[in-house]
Design a protein around this motif. Structure first.
Motif: not given
Length: 283
Positions: A27-47
């Motif tokens: 849970g901590a790892a997934l929460t950290t990812m959510t905080v550090l990587l907010p929802a992108p405008q284009d989820p299909s972007d390769p980067i």
């Protein structure tokens, strides 16, 4: 099918403590990812997808390390007891799990298209293929592998020591549902029912095979397909969310449960997979 009564509370408390020690790091790892990587405008972007894959390597490492330490050092049991069977044979179960979801889902989309609700591709073929491959890896590493290792792996095994038959599967599915709701900060009844059904079906696949690999394959295919249809702009379903839930969830989940319960797993798939189902079995 076993219908034993649930274990008394005093037996569940120490198990709940061990389960928490394994679930919390995920849970901590997934929460950290959510905080550090907010929802992108284009989820299909390769980067964006490559970044998710890189984060997934870390998340999977955290989950697998936690499970391995818990099962071997805390419980003193073999790794195989947590359903972590060899990849050398487990890959066939993973592929079979993916096909168990993909075939009925594809058939449902064909029927929907015949009824005037087609699923259409909105990007060039090369771009679609790139998105699918990158998304599949991202889903495998950030969701399917770590969540299955923890919930259908360690949690199922730990609960199987005190809960018999379907009780272990149901409690595992309930804990998975609460985990998903807390992570998403959403208690939408529709979402909760989907996660509960997902937890039950994946838990049943784990019990039927004695391995987490079939649940990993099913989970990866389901989430990859769902995110492609519902989140990415590469595909568009005319039927809307109702048709999507039918094709992505209701039909494949039902077919998987019925298929495994009536015909089992083909011997060519299970060849070489030797794991005691004992405490985690629902049969």
């Amino acid at each position: 099918m076993t219908t034993s009564s649930p274990a008394p509370p005093h037996r569940l408390v120490p198990v709940a403590g061990r389960v928490a020690l394994v679930v919390l790091p995920l849970g901590a790892a997934l929460t950290t990812m959510t905080v550090l990587l907010p929802a992108p405008q284009d989820p299909s972007d390769p980067i964006t997808l490559i970044t998710r894959i890189a984060a997934g390597v870390v998340i999977s490492a955290v989950a697998l390390t936690t499970v391995l330490l818990a099962i071997t050092r805390v419980d003193g049991s073999p790794v195989r007891d947590a359903g972590l069977t060899s990849l050398r044979t487990g890959w066939r179960l993973a592929v079979w799990g993916a096909l168990t979801w993909a075939v009925p889902a594809a058939a449902t989309f064909v029927v929907l298209a015949l009824l005037g609700m087609p699923l259409t591709v909105t990007v060039p073929g090369g771009e679609l293929l790139r998105t699918v491959l990158l998304l599949l890896l991202a889903v495998l590493l950030t969701e399917a592998l770590p969540e299955e290792a923890v919930f259908r792996g360690y949690v199922t095994t730990a609960l199987g020591a005190v809960l018999q038959g379907w009780w272990g599967t149901i409690v595992q599915a309930g804990s998975f549902t609460v985990f998903a709701a807390l992570l998403r900060q959403s208690w939408n009844p529709v979402d909760l029912s989907l996660f509960l059904a997902m937890g039950v079906v994946l838990g049943y696949l784990r019990s039927a095979t004695g391995s987490v690999w079939m649940p990993i394959g099913f989970h990866t295919a389901f989430q990859t397909g769902s995110q492609l249809v519902l989140t990415h702009e590469a595909l568009h379903l005319v039927g809307g969310s109702g048709a999507a839930v039918l094709a992505l969830g209701a039909v494949p989940f039902t077919v998987a449960a019925v298929l495994v319960s009536t015909t089992g797993i083909p011997s060519v798939v299970t060849s070489g997979v030797r794991s005691g189902r004992g405490r985690s079995s629902t049969g």
